[in-house]
Structure formats: C-alpha cells, structure tokens
Write an enzyme that holds these catalytic residues in place. Structure first.
Site, PDB file in Angstrom:
ATOM      1  N   ASP A  22       6.604   0.054  -0.936  1.00 52.98           N
ATOM      2  CA  ASP A  22       7.126  -1.256  -1.007  1.00 52.98           C
ATOM      3  C   ASP A  22       7.167  -1.820  -2.440  1.00 52.98           C
ATOM      4  O   ASP A  22       8.144  -2.121  -2.708  1.00 52.98           O
ATOM      5  CB  ASP A  22       6.586  -2.093  -0.075  1.00 52.98           C
ATOM      6  CG  ASP A  22       7.336  -3.336   0.290  1.00 52.98           C
ATOM      7  OD1 ASP A  22       8.589  -3.507  -0.273  1.00 52.98           O
ATOM      8  OD2 ASP A  22       7.145  -4.079   1.119  1.00 52.98           O
ATOM      9  N   TYR A  66       1.096  -2.221   7.451  1.00 54.45           N
ATOM     10  CA  TYR A  66       2.096  -2.351   8.238  1.00 54.45           C
ATOM     11  C   TYR A  66       2.045  -2.245   9.711  1.00 54.45           C
ATOM     12  O   TYR A  66       3.221  -2.273  10.509  1.00 54.45           O
ATOM     13  CB  TYR A  66       3.478  -1.847   7.631  1.00 54.45           C
ATOM     14  CG  TYR A  66       4.122  -2.258   6.536  1.00 54.45           C
ATOM     15  CD1 TYR A  66       3.289  -2.117   5.102  1.00 54.45           C
ATOM     16  CD2 TYR A  66       5.275  -3.155   6.354  1.00 54.45           C
ATOM     17  CE1 TYR A  66       3.645  -2.862   3.960  1.00 54.45           C
ATOM     18  CE2 TYR A  66       5.374  -3.804   5.013  1.00 54.45           C
ATOM     19  CZ  TYR A  66       4.809  -3.537   4.003  1.00 54.45           C
ATOM     20  OH  TYR A  66       5.097  -3.770   2.667  1.00 54.45           O
ATOM     21  N   LYS A  86      -4.930   4.800  -3.981  1.00 59.62           N
ATOM     22  CA  LYS A  86      -5.868   4.186  -4.643  1.00 59.62           C
ATOM     23  C   LYS A  86      -7.471   4.523  -3.974  1.00 59.62           C
ATOM     24  O   LYS A  86      -8.148   4.048  -3.494  1.00 59.62           O
ATOM     25  CB  LYS A  86      -5.675   2.603  -4.351  1.00 59.62           C
ATOM     26  CG  LYS A  86      -6.778   1.740  -4.959  1.00 59.62           C
ATOM     27  CD  LYS A  86      -6.458   1.356  -6.443  1.00 59.62           C
ATOM     28  CE  LYS A  86      -7.572   0.821  -7.052  1.00 59.62           C
ATOM     29  NZ  LYS A  86      -7.135   0.180  -8.444  1.00 59.62           N
ATOM     30  N   ASP A  91      -2.448   1.426  -9.583  1.00 62.05           N
ATOM     31  CA  ASP A  91      -2.373   0.430 -10.739  1.00 62.05           C
ATOM     32  C   ASP A  91      -1.655   0.780 -11.924  1.00 62.05           C
ATOM     33  O   ASP A  91      -0.586   0.408 -12.517  1.00 62.05           O
ATOM     34  CB  ASP A  91      -3.627  -0.066 -10.895  1.00 62.05           C
ATOM     35  CG  ASP A  91      -4.883   0.547 -11.082  1.00 62.05           C
ATOM     36  OD1 ASP A  91      -4.478   1.867 -10.783  1.00 62.05           O
ATOM     37  OD2 ASP A  91      -5.873   0.168 -11.306  1.00 62.05           O
ATOM     38  N   ASP A 116      10.276  -1.951  -5.828  1.00 56.72           N
ATOM     39  CA  ASP A 116      10.658  -2.876  -6.373  1.00 56.72           C
ATOM     40  C   ASP A 116      10.544  -2.976  -7.646  1.00 56.72           C
ATOM     41  O   ASP A 116      11.684  -3.120  -8.797  1.00 56.72           O
ATOM     42  CB  ASP A 116      10.213  -4.259  -5.836  1.00 56.72           C
ATOM     43  CG  ASP A 116      10.897  -4.825  -4.594  1.00 56.72           C
ATOM     44  OD1 ASP A 116      11.431  -4.046  -3.672  1.00 56.72           O
ATOM     45  OD2 ASP A 116      11.013  -5.994  -4.518  1.00 56.72           O
TER      46      ASP A 116
HETATM   47  O1  LIG Z   1      10.894  -9.461   5.557  1.00 50.20           O
HETATM   48  C1  LIG Z   1      10.515  -8.446   6.544  1.00 50.20           C
HETATM   49  O2  LIG Z   1      10.947  -8.852   7.775  1.00 50.20           O
HETATM   50  C2  LIG Z   1      10.091  -7.164   6.204  1.00 50.20           C
HETATM   51  C3  LIG Z   1      10.132  -7.116   4.627  1.00 50.20           C
HETATM   52  C4  LIG Z   1       9.527  -5.715   4.473  1.00 50.20           C
HETATM   53  C5  LIG Z   1       9.848  -5.115   3.257  1.00 50.20           C
HETATM   54  O3  LIG Z   1      10.125  -5.616   2.104  1.00 50.20           O
HETATM   55  C6  LIG Z   1       9.861  -3.784   3.213  1.00 50.20           C
HETATM   56  O4  LIG Z   1       9.263  -3.246   3.887  1.00 50.20           O
HETATM   57  O5  LIG Z   1      10.858  -3.178   2.752  1.00 50.20           O
END
Ligand SMILES: O=C(O)CCCC(=O)C(=O)O
Ligand SMILES: NC(=O)C1=CN([C@@H]2O[C@H](COP(=O)(O)OP(=O)(O)OC[C@H]3O[C@@H](n4cnc5c(N)ncnc54)[C@H](O)[C@@H]3O)[C@@H](O)[C@H]2O)C=CC1
Length: 332
Positions: free
Chosen positions: A225, A116, A168, A201, A229
C-alpha cells in the site's frame, strides 16, 4: 458481459462518471450496473458494503471501484468496503504499475491478509491497542507466484525479468520470515528470472530516489500500500495511478487514490487514474483495440495541455472528460 460500477464517496463519483462515459463510448455492448458502498451509504443505512452491492459485484465479470472515505477513528459496524471486497471476493493480487520517464515498474501487493485482516482490539482498559498481523504460506506463495508470472510475461516484452522481494524479516522474523522463506521457495521455480531481497525501509528510499532499478516488486499488504503510493510519484502522481485486483477469473479495477475530501465537489479531480482503470479493464476483458483508443485519446488531450491542476493545468474534470470523449468520437 456485466460490469459493476461502485462510485463510492468524495471524488469517487466524480471520476467514475468520466470512466463510465468512456466505457460506454468504447464498449456499448457491456451492461453497466451501479452499486453503493462507503461512508455515505453507511451514514444513511448503517451498512458500508450493502448485500446488494456484494451480490452485484459477484455477478459481474469485472468491477470498477471509485474510492471510499473511511474514517480514521473506530466506528462500530464500519469496515472498509474496499478491503472487504478484496477479501470476500478473494482478489488476492493487487497489481499497481507505474510508467514514467525511465521508469516502468509494477508493485505486486498481497491483498487479503497482513495488518488488513481486521483483527484489532483494545486491552488494558483501552490503554493498549493490539493488531494481529496474519501472514500465511498459501497467500504468500500465490502472490509471489503471480509476481513471477508477471515478471516472466514482461521479460518476453523486453523487461529485465527481475523480482524484488520486499519484507522486514530482520524485525518481523516470524511473520515476514515466513513470507521471505516462501518467496525464496517459489523463486526456485523461476530460474529464468533474477531475484533480489530488500528490507522495506531501504526499498522505500530506493523507490523514491532510483525507481529505474526496479522491475517487479512483490510484498505484503501494508508495505505494498505504502510503496505503491511512493512509486506513483514517478508516473504522474495519485491523479494518474490505477490498479487491478485480480483473483479467480474476476477483477476489480480502482484508482490508487482515495476520496480526496480536500478537493471533492470542486470539479477539479483528475479523471486519469479512473480512465487508466478503464484501459486495464478493457485489456483484461480482451479488448486491446478499445484500450489503445482510450490511451491515445488521453495522450492527445494531455499533450494539448488540457490537464487538471494536480497535473499542472487549469482544466476542470469536465473539460478533460469532454475533450477525451470528443477524441473518442472523432477517432474510431
Ligand atoms: O479508505 C479505505 O477504506 C481503505 C483505504 C485502503 C487503501 O489505501 C488501500 O488498501 O489501497
Ligand atoms: N481505495 C480507496 O477507496 C481509498 C480510500 N482512501 C480514503 O480516502 C480518504 C482520503 O484519504 P487521503 O489520505 O487524503 O488520500 P487521497 O488519495 O484521497 O488524497 C491524497 C491527496 O491526493 C490528492 N488526489 C487524490 N486523488 C486525486 C485526483 N484524482 N485528482 C487530483 N488530486 C487527487 C488529494 O486531493 C489529496 O491532496 C480517507 O478517508 C481514506 O480512508 C484512501 C486511499 C484509498
């Protein structure tokens, strides 16, 4: 005390309207300021994170962030405002809890570097794309330390005191190799905790199939990230999951979900994730009683079957919000 609210795009403003109404009801003394960020403001002005927004965020004690709708193709001048806010304000610890039947775990995600970092470029006449993955000793050490401190606090409340270090390093031997080395060094400072390592993984598979194995998971930005989810499936899904981004006496609270363009404008977004952000914010500013009131109101409304479609009901955002606000006014 000042709270900066950044509704953003899509369902962001829909769920933030509910969150701010609850916050006003629970803590009327707070000053709420609203600021813009995201694709909408970028299209109007050419800036996704206006300087006034950054200034308002800096001035505030805490920030409530809805969601932004970042495009999936390169747009000159556009950078994700939430990624930018996390980095600029050095909100280095992204704390993503999941609570569900038999499950109580937290993903602690490094929030300032990794893929990022925005270091992407095209070479070879546009035929080769390169993204630099940045992992530093400093950022790795502080996120692992934050995870260990959280695990220790949870241990005092009866949790196992276990930290799973996810990486990883078998493939990314240099970058995740550094993260792993630093993580094991920091672990040595916490003899009261137990540590395990997982490759990302298999961690993903186990998180999907056996989430009760985990207590605190610590990992790098992109893995965190994705893993958060997966984790949120066990806690009611994206409509419920909330997160805090912590650093240096400042915090930003945001739902884990995005702008949800598929349901935006239909009035059916689940406001629970945004309200869970308010719970976290109230706890963080030292108002556990108000946080508990909101939690109880949300539980009562869900138990009465007033739920949005993603949570198995047929209520609108507004109906859920009204029911929760009514609970708040009738049960002080
Ligand atoms: O859509 C965007 O601007 C960022 C989405 C990034 C993301 O899912 C996270 O880092 O929690
Ligand atoms: N922190 C942020 O601002 C984030 C922004 N995004 C952005 O959001 C946009 C859409 O991304 P997606 O991948 O579709 O992820 P998303 O999280 O917006 O939506 C994924 C799925 O979950 C559902 N969903 C999400 N939140 C919900 C809620 N509160 N109530 C009911 N259903 C909900 C959506 O309807 C959709 O089917 C993209 O532009 C992405 O960049 C994505 C994730 C985080």
């Amino acid at each position: 005390m000042q709270i900066c609210v950044i509704p953003g795009d899509g369902i962001g403003p829909e769920v933030m309207a509910v969150a701010t109404a609850a916050l006003r009801a629970l803590a009327p003394d707070l000053t709420l300021t609203e600021a813009e960020a995201g694709w909408g403001v970028f299209q109007r002005t050419g800036v996704a994170l206006p300087a006034e927004t950054l200034a308002a965020a800096r001035e505030a004690t805490a920030i409530l962030f809805g969601a932004v709708a970042s495009p999936s193709h390169p747009v000159p001048g556009y950078r994700s405002p939430i990624v930018e806010l996390r980095r600029t304000l050095d909100l280095y610890a992204n704390i993503r809890p999941t609570i569900g039947p038999g499950v109580d775990l937290v993903v602690v995600r490094e929030n300032t570097e990794d893929l990022y970092s925005g270091r992407e470029r095209l070479e070879d006449d546009g035929n080769t794309a390169i993204a630099e993955r940045v992992i530093t000793r400093t950022a790795s050490a502080r996120i692992v330390r934050a995870a260990c401190e959280l695990a220790r606090t949870r241990q005092a409340a009866g949790h196992p005191g276990k930290v799973t270090i996810v990486h990883k390093a078998n493939v990314l031997r240099v970058s995740d190799g550094l993260f792993r080395t630093v993580a094991l060094e920091v672990a040595a400072d916490f003899p009261e905790l137990t540590f395990e390592e997982r490759l990302v993984d298999v961690a993903a598979m186990q998180l999907a199939a056996q989430p009760q194995r985990f207590d605190v998971i610590v990992t790098t930005n992109l893995f965190g990230d994705i893993l958060s989810d997966i984790a949120c499936i066990h806690g009611g899904g994206l409509g419920v999951a909330a997160s805090s981004n912590l650093g240096h006496g400042r915090a930003l609270f945001e739902p884990v979900h995005g702008a949800a363009p598929d349901i935006a404008g239909r009035g059916i977004a689940n406001p629970t994730a945004a309200l869970n952000c308010v719970v976290m914010l109230l706890e963080w500013i030292g108002r556990p009683h108000a946080a508990e009131r909101l939690r109880r109101a949300m539980d009562a409304v869900a138990a009465a079957g007033i739920r949005t479609p993603d949570a198995g009901g047929d209520a609108t955002t507004r109906e859920v919000a009204d029911a929760i606000l009514e609970q708040l006014t009738t049960h002080a």
